[in-house]
Design an enzyme around this catalytic site. Structure first.
Site, PDB file in Angstrom:
ATOM      1  N   GLU A 122      10.182   2.627  10.389  1.00 44.95           N
ATOM      2  CA  GLU A 122      11.125   3.727  10.154  1.00 44.95           C
ATOM      3  C   GLU A 122      10.301   5.001  10.186  1.00 44.95           C
ATOM      4  OE1 GLU A 122      14.226   3.736  10.192  1.00 44.95           O
ATOM      5  OE2 GLU A 122      14.590   1.589  10.029  1.00 44.95           O
TER       6      GLU A 122
ATOM      7  N   GLU B 184       9.473  17.317  14.440  1.00 48.51           N
ATOM      8  CA  GLU B 184       9.805  17.181  13.025  1.00 48.51           C
ATOM      9  C   GLU B 184       8.865  18.064  12.195  1.00 48.51           C
ATOM     10  OE1 GLU B 184       8.882  13.531  10.876  1.00 48.51           O
ATOM     11  OE2 GLU B 184      10.955  13.576  10.156  1.00 48.51           O
TER      12      GLU B 184
ATOM     13  N   CYS C  78      13.592  12.109   5.779  1.00 52.64           N
ATOM     14  CA  CYS C  78      13.668  11.754   7.202  1.00 52.64           C
ATOM     15  C   CYS C  78      15.081  11.948   7.722  1.00 52.64           C
ATOM     16  CB  CYS C  78      13.197  10.325   7.418  1.00 52.64           C
ATOM     17  SG  CYS C  78      13.956   9.181   6.285  1.00 52.64           S
TER      18      CYS C  78
ATOM     19  N   GLY D 227       3.105   5.003  12.911  1.00 57.97           N
ATOM     20  CA  GLY D 227       3.987   3.914  13.345  1.00 57.97           C
ATOM     21  C   GLY D 227       3.497   3.288  14.644  1.00 57.97           C
TER      22      GLY D 227
ATOM     23  N   GLY E 204       7.005   5.959   7.736  1.00 59.65           N
ATOM     24  CA  GLY E 204       6.044   7.063   7.769  1.00 59.65           C
ATOM     25  C   GLY E 204       6.171   7.819   9.071  1.00 59.65           C
ATOM     26  N   SER E 205       5.079   8.410   9.503  1.00 60.06           N
ATOM     27  CA  SER E 205       5.138   9.275  10.677  1.00 60.06           C
ATOM     28  C   SER E 205       5.126   8.458  11.969  1.00 60.06           C
ATOM     29  CB  SER E 205       3.943  10.224  10.659  1.00 60.06           C
ATOM     30  OG  SER E 205       2.752   9.466  10.738  1.00 60.06           O
TER      31      SER E 205
ATOM     32  N   LYS F 228       0.845  -1.188   0.000  1.00 60.48           N
ATOM     33  CA  LYS F 228       0.000   0.000   0.000  1.00 60.48           C
ATOM     34  C   LYS F 228       0.892   1.254   0.000  1.00 60.48           C
ATOM     35  CE  LYS F 228      -2.187   3.383   2.476  1.00 60.48           C
ATOM     36  NZ  LYS F 228      -1.986   4.282   1.371  1.00 60.48           N
TER      37      LYS F 228
END
Ligand code: NDP
Length: 477
Positions: free
Chosen positions: A246, A379, A280, A229, A224-225, A171
């Site tokens: 990650e 972030e 990232c 996560g 992703g974020s 996805k």
């Protein structure tokens, strides 16, 4: 307009679609891409489960040939796929072609790894018994990817999953389905049996969530974020499933008094602002010692003056647009937060208009920031960087490590003593000396610590840690 459909059990399906918009020119629709449902996802998981027994026992030469063929086609089409990437994500054409080449190299690497699958044979502590240690594939792997590397991140998850004999439900991020569709099409035509690789484009809250809820997904690899996560982690623990995360970063780059000024400025400009700061591994905290601070800020500001922000496809553009309106709002909100917190806006901070309507933002540099400000702790994921002034190396190292994240950490110095000490003591998964914090090789481990990552490293030989499970067999001679 054609609808680019989902691939489920070897069939292209899906009648509902969403528009993929070019952030450099919001009048341009890159394409219509299928909007999958929870039922599509369950069908894809069932197809992957059915395909697993045969694929997990497939010959390593078959896997090698398919992965190599895919890598070769991606390389042959690097300019076309790079342009597609630049159109859907907004990084500049050279950056996008570079990312496409990277994807090809990753397939080449894992095509080779397929031929190097090895185990161990060791004697037992008991007489007449042999012990074998082998690696088995996990089963159905759920792959969930973010928007900022639309071809490289799918490649570095799909290639090892297939190499080690797993089947896949993939996805991609809703904002960037085009490159994902292209690599799935390439792999499908390269000869993958039906059901081995399934693509379900659609919303995270629908397709992603259906993957998290399925007891038949043996492993989820997620980039992703941090927020998403955590959901992946909670759902995976519920199902006793292996998972790998990650997530974000707030990567520091330390600049010491003895740094080569050019090296430091080039590294800071590259890792802070290229790819529109949407990496990232981007450096968003520049931690600079007193003796070089003013010279460094002056030189970096002069460098920023020369950077052209424009349409990603235009020759001469150094920085493309922000990926979409929502991310642009996040960036401008943080710029306001930085001003209110008392940081000094040394460069940029304004939206820009170009020939084509897009999400253009000036590279933005704050000085006089502290490490406690929100702009230094959270972030932002855009071209917004803060400079934090410190007294000496010891304070710089402590400041670099004082963050909830731990992905990449950099230092600019000509001192071997400080470089060596920094490599040992930086609390990060990757450390860079006199290099940008972003920009990594494809054949070595990638990943971080603390709030940035969870689980085994990605890429290189270390990828086997996630995509396989170890079996120990004992045989009486
Ligand atoms: P998100 O977490 O929003 O999305 C990542 C993926 O998760 C998307 O495919 C998204 O789908 C999907 N998703 C969303 N909700 C769910 C859910 N409930 N269940 C399952 N899947 C879901 O991150 P972004 O795409 O916004 O990416 C930016 C973030 O990624 C940044 O924080 C960045 O630091 C991090 N990142 C980390 C990297 C690393 O290696 N450490 C590398 C690159 C990015 P949808 O698109 O439909 O929302």
């Amino acid at each position: 307009m054609t609808i680019y459909q989902n691939l489920i059990g070897g069939e292209w399906v899906g009648a509902n679609a969403t528009k993929n918009i070019n952030p450099s020119d919001t009048n341009e629709v890159v394409g219509l891409y299928a909007d999958g449902s929870a039922e599509d996802t369950r069908n894809a998981i069932a197809a992957a489960k059915a395909a697993f027994p045969a694929w997990s026992r497939s010959g390593i030469w078959e896997r090698h040939v398919i992965l190599k063929k895919a890598g070769d086609e991606i390389m042959a089409r690097k300019d076309e796929l790079g342009a597609l990437l630049a159109r859907e994500e907004g990084k500049t054409l050279p950056e996008a072609i570079g990312e496409t080449i990277r994807a090809s190299q990753i397939f080449e690497f894992f095509a080779g790894e397929a031929l190097r699958l090895a185990g161990e044979t060791i004697p037992s502590v008991r007489p007449n018994i042999g012990v074998e240690i082998t690696r088995d594939p996990l089963g159905v792997i759920g792959i969930i990817t973010p928007w900022n590397f639309p071809i490289a991140i799918p490649a570095w998850k799909i290639a090892p999953a297939l190499c080690y004999g797993n089947t896949i439900v993939f996805k991609p991020a809703e904002l960037v389905p085009a490159c994902s569709w292209a690599i799935v099409d390439i792999l499908n035509r390269a000869g993958l049996p039906k059901g081995v690789l399934n693509l379900v484009m659609g919303k995270g809250s629908v397709v992603g969530q259906a993957m998290l809820d399925s007891p038949d997904v043996a492993g989820i690899t997620f980039t992703g974020s941090t927020g998403t996560g955590k959901r992946v982690a909670a759902a995976s623990i519920e199902h006793n499933r292996k998972f790998q995360l990650e997530m974000g970063g707030k990567n520091p780059m330390v600049v010491l008094d003895d740094a080569d000024l050019n090296v430091a400025v080039e590294a800071a400009a590259n890792s802070g602002f290229f790819s529109t700061g949407q990496r990232c591994t981007a450096s968003s905290r520049l931690i600079v010692t007193e003796g070089i601070h003013d010279k460094f800020v002056a030189a970096l500001t002069a460098k920023l003056e020369t950077l052209v922000v424009d349409n990603a496809l235009k020759s001469g553009t150094h920085i493309g647009p922000v990926v979409d309106e929502r991310q642009l709002k996040t960036d401008t909100d943080y710029i306001e937060i930085g001003k209110k917190e008392g940081a000094k806006l040394a460069f940029g901070g304004e939206l820009i208009t170009r020939d084509t309507p897009g999400f253009y933002l000036q590279p933005t540099l704050f000085t006089e920031a502290t490490n406690q400000m929100r702009i230094s702790r959270e972030e932002i994921f855009g071209p917004v960087v803060s400079v934090i002034r410190v007294k000496d190396y010891e304070e710089a190292l402590a400041t670099a490590n004082d963050t909830p994240f731990g992905l990449s950490s950099g230092i600019a110095t000509t001192s071997l003593k400080h470089a060596t000490h920094f490599k040992r003591n930086a609390e990060a998964g990757m450390v860079m000396v006199n290099l940008p914090t972003a920009g990594v090789d494809f054949h070595v481990p990638f990943g971080g610590r603390k709030g940035s990552s969870y689980g085994p490293r990605e890429q290189g030989k270390y990828a086997a840690e996630f995509y396989t499970t170890v079996k120990t067999s004992y045989t009486l001679a």
